[in-house]
Design a protein around this motif. Structure first.
Motif, PDB file in Angstrom:
ATOM      1  N   LEU A  86      40.903  40.305  27.835  1.00 20.25           N
ATOM      2  CA  LEU A  86      40.272  39.095  27.325  1.00 20.25           C
ATOM      3  C   LEU A  86      38.936  38.811  28.003  1.00 20.25           C
ATOM      4  O   LEU A  86      37.987  38.399  27.363  1.00 20.25           O
ATOM      5  N   LEU A  87      38.843  39.070  29.309  1.00 17.65           N
ATOM      6  CA  LEU A  87      37.634  38.726  30.038  1.00 17.65           C
ATOM      7  C   LEU A  87      36.664  39.893  30.198  1.00 17.65           C
ATOM      8  O   LEU A  87      35.646  39.767  30.851  1.00 17.65           O
ATOM      9  N   GLY A  88      36.986  41.040  29.614  1.00 16.23           N
ATOM     10  CA  GLY A  88      36.081  42.176  29.671  1.00 16.23           C
ATOM     11  C   GLY A  88      36.013  42.859  31.027  1.00 16.23           C
ATOM     12  O   GLY A  88      35.010  43.479  31.357  1.00 16.23           O
ATOM     13  N   VAL A  89      37.066  42.742  31.816  1.00 17.51           N
ATOM     14  CA  VAL A  89      37.132  43.385  33.130  1.00 17.51           C
ATOM     15  C   VAL A  89      38.335  44.318  33.133  1.00 17.51           C
ATOM     16  O   VAL A  89      39.445  43.900  32.845  1.00 17.51           O
ATOM     17  N   CYS A  90      38.093  45.581  33.453  1.00 19.08           N
ATOM     18  CA  CYS A  90      39.170  46.577  33.496  1.00 19.08           C
ATOM     19  C   CYS A  90      39.159  47.263  34.857  1.00 19.08           C
ATOM     20  O   CYS A  90      38.593  48.350  35.015  1.00 19.08           O
ATOM     21  N   THR A  91      39.751  46.611  35.825  1.00 19.08           N
ATOM     22  CA  THR A  91      39.798  47.192  37.166  1.00 19.08           C
ATOM     23  C   THR A  91      40.785  48.347  37.184  1.00 19.08           C
ATOM     24  O   THR A  91      41.821  48.300  36.527  1.00 19.08           O
ATOM     25  N   PRO A  92      40.467  49.383  37.942  1.00 16.18           N
ATOM     26  CA  PRO A  92      41.411  50.498  38.061  1.00 16.18           C
ATOM     27  C   PRO A  92      42.686  50.028  38.761  1.00 16.18           C
ATOM     28  O   PRO A  92      42.636  49.114  39.591  1.00 16.18           O
ATOM     29  N   PRO A  93      43.818  50.627  38.454  1.00 19.46           N
ATOM     30  CA  PRO A  93      45.082  50.213  39.073  1.00 19.46           C
ATOM     31  C   PRO A  93      45.057  50.295  40.601  1.00 19.46           C
ATOM     32  O   PRO A  93      45.719  49.507  41.265  1.00 19.46           O
ATOM     33  N   GLU A  94      44.265  51.201  41.153  1.00 18.41           N
ATOM     34  CA  GLU A  94      44.231  51.357  42.606  1.00 18.41           C
ATOM     35  C   GLU A  94      43.253  50.403  43.296  1.00 18.41           C
ATOM     36  O   GLU A  94      43.148  50.400  44.525  1.00 18.41           O
ATOM     37  N   SER A  95      42.535  49.582  42.542  1.00 17.85           N
ATOM     38  CA  SER A  95      41.591  48.652  43.163  1.00 17.85           C
ATOM     39  C   SER A  95      42.349  47.586  43.951  1.00 17.85           C
ATOM     40  O   SER A  95      43.484  47.241  43.640  1.00 17.85           O
ATOM     41  N   THR A  96      41.692  47.090  44.982  1.00 12.51           N
ATOM     42  CA  THR A  96      42.315  46.084  45.854  1.00 12.51           C
ATOM     43  C   THR A  96      41.536  44.773  45.792  1.00 12.51           C
ATOM     44  O   THR A  96      40.377  44.742  45.367  1.00 12.51           O
ATOM     45  N   GLY A  97      42.165  43.731  46.255  1.00 15.76           N
ATOM     46  CA  GLY A  97      41.497  42.439  46.323  1.00 15.76           C
ATOM     47  C   GLY A  97      40.279  42.474  47.225  1.00 15.76           C
ATOM     48  O   GLY A  97      39.250  41.861  46.927  1.00 15.76           O
ATOM     49  N   VAL A  98      40.363  43.208  48.325  1.00 13.96           N
ATOM     50  CA  VAL A  98      39.232  43.321  49.246  1.00 13.96           C
ATOM     51  C   VAL A  98      38.064  44.020  48.561  1.00 13.96           C
ATOM     52  O   VAL A  98      36.904  43.627  48.731  1.00 13.96           O
ATOM     53  N   GLN A  99      38.359  45.030  47.771  1.00 15.79           N
ATOM     54  CA  GLN A  99      37.303  45.705  47.023  1.00 15.79           C
ATOM     55  C   GLN A  99      36.618  44.721  46.084  1.00 15.79           C
ATOM     56  O   GLN A  99      35.391  44.714  45.961  1.00 15.79           O
ATOM     57  N   LEU A 100      37.386  43.876  45.426  1.00 16.02           N
ATOM     58  CA  LEU A 100      36.802  42.898  44.504  1.00 16.02           C
ATOM     59  C   LEU A 100      35.952  41.884  45.251  1.00 16.02           C
ATOM     60  O   LEU A 100      34.892  41.470  44.766  1.00 16.02           O
ATOM     61  N   VAL A 101      36.387  41.482  46.439  1.00 12.96           N
ATOM     62  CA  VAL A 101      35.572  40.573  47.259  1.00 12.96           C
ATOM     63  C   VAL A 101      34.223  41.235  47.549  1.00 12.96           C
ATOM     64  O   VAL A 101      33.172  40.604  47.412  1.00 12.96           O
ATOM     65  N   ARG A 102      34.252  42.501  47.937  1.00 11.49           N
ATOM     66  CA  ARG A 102      32.999  43.222  48.237  1.00 11.49           C
ATOM     67  C   ARG A 102      32.096  43.311  47.011  1.00 11.49           C
ATOM     68  O   ARG A 102      30.872  43.156  47.112  1.00 11.49           O
ATOM     69  N   VAL A 103      32.691  43.566  45.860  1.00 10.19           N
ATOM     70  CA  VAL A 103      31.909  43.646  44.621  1.00 10.19           C
ATOM     71  C   VAL A 103      31.223  42.319  44.341  1.00 10.19           C
ATOM     72  O   VAL A 103      30.029  42.270  44.021  1.00 10.19           O
ATOM     73  N   VAL A 104      31.960  41.232  44.473  1.00 12.54           N
ATOM     74  CA  VAL A 104      31.408  39.902  44.188  1.00 12.54           C
ATOM     75  C   VAL A 104      30.303  39.563  45.184  1.00 12.54           C
ATOM     76  O   VAL A 104      29.226  39.089  44.797  1.00 12.54           O
ATOM     77  N   VAL A 105      30.526  39.800  46.462  1.00  8.65           N
ATOM     78  CA  VAL A 105      29.512  39.493  47.481  1.00  8.65           C
ATOM     79  C   VAL A 105      28.241  40.302  47.233  1.00  8.65           C
ATOM     80  O   VAL A 105      27.133  39.760  47.271  1.00  8.65           O
ATOM     81  N   THR A 106      28.393  41.580  46.962  1.00  9.77           N
ATOM     82  CA  THR A 106      27.225  42.436  46.708  1.00  9.77           C
ATOM     83  C   THR A 106      26.440  41.930  45.502  1.00  9.77           C
ATOM     84  O   THR A 106      25.204  41.852  45.530  1.00  9.77           O
ATOM     85  N   TYR A 107      27.146  41.567  44.445  1.00  9.95           N
ATOM     86  CA  TYR A 107      26.492  41.061  43.234  1.00  9.95           C
ATOM     87  C   TYR A 107      25.730  39.762  43.535  1.00  9.95           C
ATOM     88  O   TYR A 107      24.582  39.596  43.119  1.00  9.95           O
TER      89      TYR A 107
END
Length: 129
Positions: A80-101
């Motif tokens: 629905l939101l157009g985000v397809c994270t890989p099954p192996e992605s972690t919450g910490v990885q997502l934090v890093r992605v958001v901070v970098t962006y």
């Protein structure tokens, strides 16, 4: 689709005891604190060294958004939101992605934390049609 996200964010922020980050600059500050305090431990676990309450606000915000990204549309054609994270992605990885962006887009730090975090995840993990 965006209406659903806005309604969900409004409900999350409406509870009297909940703190809701309004602007992306608040999210960026909290998540940068989280990454400075983050220490991996064990298998998929972590601890926060010298953590403050703001650190956990980032973690709660990002993991809540992570849960929303797996919502499929009624016909299960895609996320629905157009985000397809890989099954192996972690919450910490997502934090890093958001901070970098957010660091790359300081001109948008006044905008909604939810909108900007979602934009970061959509850019990093677009769904393949």
């Amino acid at each position: 689709m965006r209406f659903v996200l806005l309604v969900l964010l409004a409900v999350l922020c409406w509870t009297p005891s909940a703190y809701c980050m309004d602007a992306a600059n608040e999210l960026q500050g909290s998540c940068e604190q989280f990454l400075r305090a983050y220490r991996p431990s064990g298998n998929q676990g972590f601890s926060l060294q010298a953590s403050s309450p703001g650190v956990w606000e980032c973690w709660g915000f990002i993991t809540g958004l992570q849960q929303l990204t797996v919502v499929a549309d009624e016909q299960h054609r895609g996320r629905l939101l157009g985000v397809c994270t890989p099954p192996e992605s972690t919450g910490v990885q997502l934090v890093r992605v958001v901070v970098t962006y957010l660091q790359r887009h300081p001109e948008n730090l006044h905008r909604s934390a939810g909108v900007m975090a979602l934009a970061a995840l959509q850019e990093a993990f677009p769904c393949q049609q």
